[in-house]
Design a protein around this motif. Sequence first.
Motif, PDB file in Angstrom:
ATOM      1  N   ASN A   1     -34.272  -9.962  16.149  1.00 18.04           N
ATOM      2  CA  ASN A   1     -34.582  -8.539  16.083  1.00 18.04           C
ATOM      3  C   ASN A   1     -33.395  -7.775  15.495  1.00 18.04           C
ATOM      4  O   ASN A   1     -32.907  -6.796  16.068  1.00 18.04           O
ATOM      5  N   SER A   2     -32.909  -8.244  14.367  1.00 19.09           N
ATOM      6  CA  SER A   2     -31.704  -7.702  13.746  1.00 19.09           C
ATOM      7  C   SER A   2     -32.041  -6.748  12.610  1.00 19.09           C
ATOM      8  O   SER A   2     -33.044  -6.909  11.927  1.00 19.09           O
ATOM      9  N   LYS A   3     -31.180  -5.771  12.401  1.00 18.94           N
ATOM     10  CA  LYS A   3     -31.343  -4.825  11.292  1.00 18.94           C
ATOM     11  C   LYS A   3     -31.012  -5.510   9.962  1.00 18.94           C
ATOM     12  O   LYS A   3     -31.665  -5.278   8.967  1.00 18.94           O
ATOM     13  N   ILE A   4     -29.941  -6.313   9.963  1.00 22.32           N
ATOM     14  CA  ILE A   4     -29.549  -7.071   8.777  1.00 22.32           C
ATOM     15  C   ILE A   4     -29.577  -8.550   9.148  1.00 22.32           C
ATOM     16  O   ILE A   4     -29.047  -8.934  10.196  1.00 22.32           O
ATOM     17  N   THR A   5     -30.201  -9.345   8.310  1.00 26.45           N
ATOM     18  CA  THR A   5     -30.254 -10.782   8.556  1.00 26.45           C
ATOM     19  C   THR A   5     -29.866 -11.503   7.273  1.00 26.45           C
ATOM     20  O   THR A   5     -30.395 -11.203   6.204  1.00 26.45           O
ATOM     21  N   VAL A   6     -28.935 -12.430   7.409  1.00 22.63           N
ATOM     22  CA  VAL A   6     -28.447 -13.212   6.276  1.00 22.63           C
ATOM     23  C   VAL A   6     -28.855 -14.665   6.482  1.00 22.63           C
ATOM     24  O   VAL A   6     -28.557 -15.254   7.522  1.00 22.63           O
ATOM     25  N   ALA A   7     -29.529 -15.226   5.482  1.00 21.11           N
ATOM     26  CA  ALA A   7     -29.827 -16.662   5.499  1.00 21.11           C
ATOM     27  C   ALA A   7     -29.131 -17.293   4.304  1.00 21.11           C
ATOM     28  O   ALA A   7     -29.059 -16.700   3.228  1.00 21.11           O
ATOM     29  N   ILE A   8     -28.602 -18.483   4.538  1.00 24.15           N
ATOM     30  CA  ILE A   8     -27.876 -19.189   3.483  1.00 24.15           C
ATOM     31  C   ILE A   8     -28.230 -20.671   3.507  1.00 24.15           C
ATOM     32  O   ILE A   8     -28.258 -21.296   4.566  1.00 24.15           O
ATOM     33  N   THR A   9     -28.532 -21.197   2.324  1.00 26.69           N
ATOM     34  CA  THR A   9     -28.675 -22.638   2.136  1.00 26.69           C
ATOM     35  C   THR A   9     -27.897 -22.977   0.868  1.00 26.69           C
ATOM     36  O   THR A   9     -27.474 -22.090   0.138  1.00 26.69           O
ATOM     37  N   GLY A  10     -27.714 -24.244   0.636  1.00 26.22           N
ATOM     38  CA  GLY A  10     -27.041 -24.631  -0.593  1.00 26.22           C
ATOM     39  C   GLY A  10     -26.414 -26.000  -0.501  1.00 26.22           C
ATOM     40  O   GLY A  10     -26.632 -26.748   0.456  1.00 26.22           O
ATOM     41  N   LEU A  11     -25.619 -26.285  -1.516  1.00 23.38           N
ATOM     42  CA  LEU A  11     -25.024 -27.608  -1.661  1.00 23.38           C
ATOM     43  C   LEU A  11     -23.507 -27.463  -1.739  1.00 23.38           C
ATOM     44  O   LEU A  11     -22.981 -27.010  -2.743  1.00 23.38           O
ATOM     45  N   THR A  12     -22.831 -27.833  -0.668  1.00 19.96           N
ATOM     46  CA  THR A  12     -21.364 -27.777  -0.671  1.00 19.96           C
ATOM     47  C   THR A  12     -20.753 -29.146  -0.932  1.00 19.96           C
ATOM     48  O   THR A  12     -19.574 -29.245  -1.249  1.00 19.96           O
ATOM     49  N   THR A  13     -21.567 -30.195  -0.787  1.00 23.25           N
ATOM     50  CA  THR A  13     -21.120 -31.565  -1.052  1.00 23.25           C
ATOM     51  C   THR A  13     -22.260 -32.312  -1.752  1.00 23.25           C
ATOM     52  O   THR A  13     -23.412 -31.885  -1.711  1.00 23.25           O
ATOM     53  N   ALA A  14     -21.938 -33.429  -2.341  1.00 22.71           N
ATOM     54  CA  ALA A  14     -22.949 -34.266  -2.975  1.00 22.71           C
ATOM     55  C   ALA A  14     -23.795 -34.958  -1.923  1.00 22.71           C
ATOM     56  O   ALA A  14     -23.380 -35.108  -0.776  1.00 22.71           O
ATOM     57  N   GLY A  15     -24.986 -35.367  -2.300  1.00 24.89           N
ATOM     58  CA  GLY A  15     -25.847 -36.128  -1.400  1.00 24.89           C
ATOM     59  C   GLY A  15     -27.059 -35.366  -0.931  1.00 24.89           C
ATOM     60  O   GLY A  15     -27.870 -35.889  -0.182  1.00 24.89           O
ATOM     61  N   GLY A  16     -27.201 -34.121  -1.365  1.00 23.65           N
ATOM     62  CA  GLY A  16     -28.379 -33.335  -1.015  1.00 23.65           C
ATOM     63  C   GLY A  16     -29.389 -33.375  -2.144  1.00 23.65           C
ATOM     64  O   GLY A  16     -29.616 -34.415  -2.753  1.00 23.65           O
ATOM     65  N   SER A  17     -29.921 -32.229  -2.463  1.00 23.69           N
ATOM     66  CA  SER A  17     -30.961 -32.152  -3.497  1.00 23.69           C
ATOM     67  C   SER A  17     -30.394 -31.707  -4.840  1.00 23.69           C
ATOM     68  O   SER A  17     -31.111 -31.136  -5.652  1.00 23.69           O
ATOM     69  N   GLU A  18     -29.103 -32.014  -5.078  1.00 22.99           N
ATOM     70  CA  GLU A  18     -28.508 -31.544  -6.334  1.00 22.99           C
ATOM     71  C   GLU A  18     -29.175 -32.178  -7.555  1.00 22.99           C
ATOM     72  O   GLU A  18     -29.621 -33.309  -7.511  1.00 22.99           O
TER      73      GLU A  18
ATOM     74  N   ILE B   1     -25.453 -22.004  -4.169  1.00 26.52           N
ATOM     75  CA  ILE B   1     -25.698 -21.330  -2.896  1.00 26.52           C
ATOM     76  C   ILE B   1     -26.857 -20.360  -3.073  1.00 26.52           C
ATOM     77  O   ILE B   1     -26.939 -19.633  -4.067  1.00 26.52           O
ATOM     78  N   PHE B   2     -27.744 -20.346  -2.085  1.00 24.59           N
ATOM     79  CA  PHE B   2     -28.860 -19.418  -2.036  1.00 24.59           C
ATOM     80  C   PHE B   2     -28.640 -18.467  -0.862  1.00 24.59           C
ATOM     81  O   PHE B   2     -28.413 -18.909   0.265  1.00 24.59           O
ATOM     82  N   LEU B   3     -28.714 -17.181  -1.127  1.00 25.94           N
ATOM     83  CA  LEU B   3     -28.615 -16.162  -0.083  1.00 25.94           C
ATOM     84  C   LEU B   3     -29.878 -15.312  -0.106  1.00 25.94           C
ATOM     85  O   LEU B   3     -30.336 -14.888  -1.180  1.00 25.94           O
ATOM     86  N   TYR B   4     -30.434 -15.091   1.066  1.00 21.19           N
ATOM     87  CA  TYR B   4     -31.518 -14.131   1.199  1.00 21.19           C
ATOM     88  C   TYR B   4     -31.128 -13.212   2.345  1.00 21.19           C
ATOM     89  O   TYR B   4     -30.850 -13.681   3.458  1.00 21.19           O
ATOM     90  N   ILE B   5     -31.055 -11.919   2.044  1.00 19.42           N
ATOM     91  CA  ILE B   5     -30.541 -10.947   3.004  1.00 19.42           C
ATOM     92  C   ILE B   5     -31.579  -9.853   3.198  1.00 19.42           C
ATOM     93  O   ILE B   5     -32.033  -9.238   2.228  1.00 19.42           O
ATOM     94  N   ILE B   6     -31.935  -9.612   4.442  1.00 18.46           N
ATOM     95  CA  ILE B   6     -32.874  -8.549   4.799  1.00 18.46           C
ATOM     96  C   ILE B   6     -32.064  -7.377   5.339  1.00 18.46           C
ATOM     97  O   ILE B   6     -31.222  -7.556   6.228  1.00 18.46           O
ATOM     98  N   THR B   7     -32.309  -6.181   4.784  1.00 21.35           N
ATOM     99  CA  THR B   7     -31.652  -4.964   5.281  1.00 21.35           C
ATOM    100  C   THR B   7     -32.713  -3.884   5.455  1.00 21.35           C
ATOM    101  O   THR B   7     -33.804  -3.987   4.868  1.00 21.35           O
ATOM    102  N   PRO B   8     -32.401  -2.839   6.195  1.00 25.63           N
ATOM    103  CA  PRO B   8     -33.357  -1.734   6.351  1.00 25.63           C
ATOM    104  C   PRO B   8     -33.646  -0.988   5.045  1.00 25.63           C
ATOM    105  O   PRO B   8     -34.626  -0.263   4.962  1.00 25.63           O
TER     106      PRO B   8
END
Length: 159
Positions: free
Chosen positions: A91-108, A117-124
Amino acid sequence: MPSEIITECSKLIAQKGWNIAFAESASAGRLSAESSLTPNSGDILRGGIVCYEVFVKEQILKVPHYLIKEFTPESMQVTQVLAQQAAHFFNSKITVAITGLTTAGGSETKEKPVGTIFLYIITPVGNISHQEVFSGNPEEIVLKAADLAAALITKKISE
């Protein structure tokens, strides 16, 4: 010690009487931790969830399996759902979500290299969807992403 931009962002959020929460995959709680070190942390920090593994994304934050399968766990589509679910959860006014690849071995891939890095930020005052590729070691990538998130929030809520 949090960066100047994170400290300024926290101050601005506090001045507005708002709060902030995080859903963190690639950063594994570092954005929440940086926020907790600011002078305004007690006024603004609602909480955060580390959703590093797919299981947590699907089972706790209810990201549909088909999104992860179609777009990978490190994608804007998944990051957006993480932000929406965390906003509801905290129930936050601002919400930050982050995903991404900081090391090898993921979905690069060639199109999505390590450092993405992917950022999705919800603000009022509107949402922010941002993708960027950073260079450096994993900690440098995460700290650059933290500063970017703070800069994006500051710009958006100052408009």
